[in-house]
Design a protein around this motif. Structure first.
Motif, PDB file in Angstrom:
ATOM      1  N   PHE A   1     117.420  92.575  56.188  1.00 16.63           N
ATOM      2  CA  PHE A   1     117.928  92.866  57.525  1.00 16.63           C
ATOM      3  C   PHE A   1     119.445  92.677  57.665  1.00 16.63           C
ATOM      4  CE2 PHE A   1     113.485  91.548  58.240  1.00 16.63           C
ATOM      5  CZ  PHE A   1     113.015  92.712  58.793  1.00 16.63           C
ATOM      6  N   VAL A   2     119.970  91.603  57.233  1.00 17.63           N
ATOM      7  CA  VAL A   2     121.385  91.274  57.465  1.00 17.63           C
ATOM      8  C   VAL A   2     122.299  92.079  56.553  1.00 17.63           C
ATOM      9  CG1 VAL A   2     123.083  89.398  57.417  1.00 17.63           C
ATOM     10  CG2 VAL A   2     120.790  88.966  58.276  1.00 17.63           C
ATOM     11  N   LEU A   3     121.994  92.145  55.286  1.00 18.15           N
ATOM     12  CA  LEU A   3     122.867  92.832  54.331  1.00 18.15           C
ATOM     13  C   LEU A   3     123.015  94.325  54.651  1.00 18.15           C
ATOM     14  CD1 LEU A   3     124.607  92.177  51.896  1.00 18.15           C
ATOM     15  CD2 LEU A   3     122.699  92.787  50.431  1.00 18.15           C
ATOM     16  N   PRO A   4     121.951  95.084  55.004  1.00 20.18           N
ATOM     17  CA  PRO A   4     122.149  96.494  55.353  1.00 20.18           C
ATOM     18  C   PRO A   4     123.016  96.673  56.612  1.00 20.18           C
ATOM     19  CG  PRO A   4     119.830  96.120  54.846  1.00 20.18           C
ATOM     20  CD  PRO A   4     120.508  94.788  54.874  1.00 20.18           C
ATOM     21  N   LYS A   5     122.791  95.779  57.606  1.00 22.69           N
ATOM     22  CA  LYS A   5     123.622  95.885  58.816  1.00 22.69           C
ATOM     23  C   LYS A   5     125.078  95.561  58.504  1.00 22.69           C
ATOM     24  CE  LYS A   5     120.247  95.365  62.355  1.00 22.69           C
ATOM     25  NZ  LYS A   5     120.220  95.417  63.769  1.00 22.69           N
ATOM     26  N   MET A   6     125.267  94.567  57.689  1.00 23.29           N
ATOM     27  CA  MET A   6     126.631  94.206  57.309  1.00 23.29           C
ATOM     28  C   MET A   6     127.273  95.324  56.493  1.00 23.29           C
ATOM     29  SD  MET A   6     127.749  90.481  55.984  1.00 23.29           S
ATOM     30  CE  MET A   6     127.996  90.638  54.254  1.00 23.29           C
ATOM     31  N   GLN A   7     126.497  95.928  55.619  1.00 21.57           N
ATOM     32  CA  GLN A   7     127.011  97.048  54.825  1.00 21.57           C
ATOM     33  C   GLN A   7     127.339  98.239  55.735  1.00 21.57           C
ATOM     34  OE1 GLN A   7     127.674  96.769  51.570  1.00 21.57           O
ATOM     35  NE2 GLN A   7     128.591  98.780  51.640  1.00 21.57           N
ATOM     36  N   ALA A   8     126.480  98.497  56.738  1.00 27.45           N
ATOM     37  CA  ALA A   8     126.728  99.590  57.677  1.00 27.45           C
ATOM     38  C   ALA A   8     128.006  99.334  58.486  1.00 27.45           C
ATOM     39  CB  ALA A   8     125.534  99.770  58.616  1.00 27.45           C
ATOM     40  N   VAL A   9     128.179  98.089  58.931  1.00 27.41           N
ATOM     41  CA  VAL A   9     129.398  97.724  59.675  1.00 27.41           C
ATOM     42  C   VAL A   9     130.615  97.891  58.780  1.00 27.41           C
ATOM     43  CG1 VAL A   9     130.630  95.800  60.747  1.00 27.41           C
ATOM     44  CG2 VAL A   9     128.242  96.220  61.331  1.00 27.41           C
ATOM     45  N   MET A  10     130.520  97.478  57.553  1.00 26.62           N
ATOM     46  CA  MET A  10     131.647  97.606  56.616  1.00 26.62           C
ATOM     47  C   MET A  10     131.951  99.085  56.338  1.00 26.62           C
ATOM     48  SD  MET A  10     132.779  94.637  55.985  1.00 26.62           S
ATOM     49  CE  MET A  10     133.652  94.575  54.473  1.00 26.62           C
ATOM     50  N   ASP A  11     130.896  99.888  56.146  1.00 30.65           N
ATOM     51  CA  ASP A  11     131.105 101.327  55.929  1.00 30.65           C
ATOM     52  C   ASP A  11     131.740 101.973  57.160  1.00 30.65           C
ATOM     53  OD1 ASP A  11     130.058 101.149  53.398  1.00 30.65           O
ATOM     54  OD2 ASP A  11     128.035 101.873  53.957  1.00 30.65           O
ATOM     55  N   GLU A  12     131.250 101.561  58.341  1.00 34.19           N
ATOM     56  CA  GLU A  12     131.798 102.111  59.592  1.00 34.19           C
ATOM     57  C   GLU A  12     133.278 101.748  59.737  1.00 34.19           C
ATOM     58  OE1 GLU A  12     131.098 101.582  64.380  1.00 34.19           O
ATOM     59  OE2 GLU A  12     129.450 101.098  63.017  1.00 34.19           O
ATOM     60  N   ARG A  13     133.576 100.509  59.417  1.00 36.57           N
ATOM     61  CA  ARG A  13     134.982 100.085  59.475  1.00 36.57           C
ATOM     62  C   ARG A  13     135.825 100.854  58.461  1.00 36.57           C
ATOM     63  NH1 ARG A  13     135.305  93.554  60.303  1.00 36.57           N
ATOM     64  NH2 ARG A  13     134.569  93.558  62.451  1.00 36.57           N
ATOM     65  N   GLY A  14     135.276 101.034  57.298  1.00 37.73           N
ATOM     66  CA  GLY A  14     135.989 101.794  56.259  1.00 37.73           C
ATOM     67  C   GLY A  14     136.216 103.236  56.713  1.00 37.73           C
ATOM     68  N   ASP A  15     135.157 103.839  57.311  1.00 34.51           N
ATOM     69  CA  ASP A  15     135.290 105.217  57.821  1.00 34.51           C
ATOM     70  C   ASP A  15     136.313 105.282  58.938  1.00 34.51           C
ATOM     71  OD1 ASP A  15     133.428 106.109  56.030  1.00 34.51           O
ATOM     72  OD2 ASP A  15     131.748 106.112  57.471  1.00 34.51           O
ATOM     73  N   LYS A  16     136.276 104.268  59.811  1.00 37.48           N
ATOM     74  CA  LYS A  16     137.250 104.247  60.906  1.00 37.48           C
ATOM     75  C   LYS A  16     138.670 104.134  60.365  1.00 37.48           C
ATOM     76  CE  LYS A  16     134.526 102.452  64.743  1.00 37.48           C
ATOM     77  NZ  LYS A  16     134.365 101.337  65.701  1.00 37.48           N
ATOM     78  N   ILE A  17     138.831 103.282  59.397  1.00 37.71           N
ATOM     79  CA  ILE A  17     140.170 103.107  58.819  1.00 37.71           C
ATOM     80  C   ILE A  17     140.608 104.390  58.122  1.00 37.71           C
ATOM     81  CG2 ILE A  17     141.486 101.901  57.043  1.00 37.71           C
ATOM     82  CD1 ILE A  17     139.857  99.366  57.793  1.00 37.71           C
ATOM     83  N   GLU A  18     139.707 104.954  57.287  1.00 33.87           N
ATOM     84  CA  GLU A  18     140.047 106.203  56.598  1.00 33.87           C
ATOM     85  C   GLU A  18     140.223 107.339  57.591  1.00 33.87           C
ATOM     86  OE1 GLU A  18     137.172 107.001  53.570  1.00 33.87           O
ATOM     87  OE2 GLU A  18     137.603 105.147  52.496  1.00 33.87           O
ATOM     88  N   GLY A  19     139.322 107.392  58.598  1.00 32.05           N
ATOM     89  CA  GLY A  19     139.435 108.423  59.627  1.00 32.05           C
ATOM     90  C   GLY A  19     140.708 108.241  60.449  1.00 32.05           C
ATOM     91  N   GLY A  20     141.051 106.991  60.733  1.00 32.62           N
ATOM     92  CA  GLY A  20     142.283 106.714  61.470  1.00 32.62           C
ATOM     93  C   GLY A  20     143.503 107.154  60.677  1.00 32.62           C
ATOM     94  N   ILE A  21     143.481 106.886  59.404  1.00 30.83           N
ATOM     95  CA  ILE A  21     144.591 107.316  58.545  1.00 30.83           C
ATOM     96  C   ILE A  21     144.640 108.843  58.494  1.00 30.83           C
ATOM     97  CG2 ILE A  21     145.439 107.351  56.171  1.00 30.83           C
ATOM     98  CD1 ILE A  21     144.377 104.466  55.889  1.00 30.83           C
ATOM     99  N   LYS A  22     143.447 109.440  58.334  1.00 32.22           N
ATOM    100  CA  LYS A  22     143.391 110.908  58.280  1.00 32.22           C
ATOM    101  C   LYS A  22     143.842 111.505  59.608  1.00 32.22           C
ATOM    102  CE  LYS A  22     140.307 114.690  57.065  1.00 32.22           C
ATOM    103  NZ  LYS A  22     138.939 115.083  56.722  1.00 32.22           N
ATOM    104  N   ARG A  23     143.360 110.929  60.725  1.00 34.69           N
ATOM    105  CA  ARG A  23     143.775 111.428  62.039  1.00 34.69           C
ATOM    106  C   ARG A  23     145.269 111.225  62.249  1.00 34.69           C
ATOM    107  NH1 ARG A  23     138.919 109.031  63.458  1.00 34.69           N
ATOM    108  NH2 ARG A  23     139.987 107.181  64.273  1.00 34.69           N
ATOM    109  N   ALA A  24     145.778 110.109  61.783  1.00 36.65           N
ATOM    110  CA  ALA A  24     147.216 109.853  61.914  1.00 36.65           C
ATOM    111  C   ALA A  24     148.015 110.875  61.107  1.00 36.65           C
ATOM    112  CB  ALA A  24     147.548 108.432  61.447  1.00 36.65           C
ATOM    113  N   GLU A  25     147.528 111.183  59.898  1.00 34.23           N
ATOM    114  CA  GLU A  25     148.204 112.201  59.090  1.00 34.23           C
ATOM    115  C   GLU A  25     148.132 113.573  59.767  1.00 34.23           C
ATOM    116  OE1 GLU A  25     146.258 111.904  55.326  1.00 34.23           O
ATOM    117  OE2 GLU A  25     147.469 110.184  54.667  1.00 34.23           O
ATOM    118  N   GLU A  26     146.930 113.887  60.326  1.00 37.87           N
ATOM    119  CA  GLU A  26     146.781 115.163  61.029  1.00 37.87           C
ATOM    120  C   GLU A  26     147.679 115.213  62.260  1.00 37.87           C
ATOM    121  OE1 GLU A  26     142.624 115.444  61.880  1.00 37.87           O
ATOM    122  OE2 GLU A  26     142.075 115.983  59.823  1.00 37.87           O
ATOM    123  N   ALA A  27     147.712 114.100  63.001  1.00 37.13           N
ATOM    124  CA  ALA A  27     148.568 114.045  64.194  1.00 37.13           C
ATOM    125  C   ALA A  27     150.033 114.177  63.803  1.00 37.13           C
ATOM    126  CB  ALA A  27     148.337 112.740  64.951  1.00 37.13           C
TER     127      ALA A  27
END
Length: 188
Positions: free
Chosen positions: A42-68
């Motif tokens: 239960f805990v490890l998959p949720k933690m992994q999902a949160v970490m992936d989401e944060r990673g996507d947000k960071i990568e998406g933020g960088i990508k959006r910043a580059e696009e902007a």
């Protein structure tokens, strides 16, 4: 009680004081496995999902910043091009306005010259008409004065209109003939 203490003391002497008892180790291992299983399930998959989401947000933020940043750069280039185009158009409008101003000024000069020529021509024709009127009046006055003088000199009345008109016309013709050479010399 002392016997109990002695039994306890004998049990303690056989077991190592650093190591826990065997049932404690087993139950601790069972609880640890259960906790690890719950954590793993239960805990490890949720933690992994949160970490992936944060990673996507960071990568998406960088990508959006580059696009902007790319969009901002494109907008800046477009703005610069429009500004240059507007400056060229403003210069063209300014040049056209100067040219129109020159044309209007030239047209106004032509119209002013035409108006001036018209006024001068009207003044000249008015002067000619006034001159003719003055000459006619002077001829009449001069003719009457000449007849009056001739009557005084001759001593006889020149009341006959036909004679008077013929005498006046002859006298004025002679006067005109005398005036023309003088006017011709003055003009030269």
């Amino acid at each position: 009680m002392s016997a109990k203490l002695a039994v306890l003391a004998a049990d303690e002497t056989t077991q190592n004081p650093i190591l826990p008892k065997t049932p404690d180790i087993i139950w601790s291992a069972v609880v640890l496995v259960i906790i690890l299983a719950v954590f793993w399930k239960f805990v490890l998959p949720k933690m992994q999902a949160v970490m992936d989401e944060r990673g996507d947000k960071i990568e998406g933020g960088i990508k959006r910043a580059e696009e902007a940043q790319a969009e901002a750069k494109a907008a800046l280039e477009q703005y610069t091009a429009q500004l240059a185009e507007a400056r060229i158009e403003a210069a063209k409008i300014r040049d056209d306005a100067h040219e129109q101003g020159r044309q209007i000024l030239a047209e106004m000069k032509v119209k002013a010259q035409e108006e001036s020529d018209r006024i001068v021509a009207a003044g000249h024709s008015q002067l000619v008409a006034q001159r003719q009127q003055i000459i006619a009046e002077l001829r009449g006055d001069l003719g009457r004065t000449a007849v009056d003088l001739a009557e005084r000199v001759i001593g006889e009345s020149l009341s006959d209109d036909v004679k008077r008109t013929g005498s006046i016309d002859r006298f004025l013709d002679e006067l005109d003939a005398l005036g023309e050479p003088v006017a011709g010399k003055a003009g030269k």
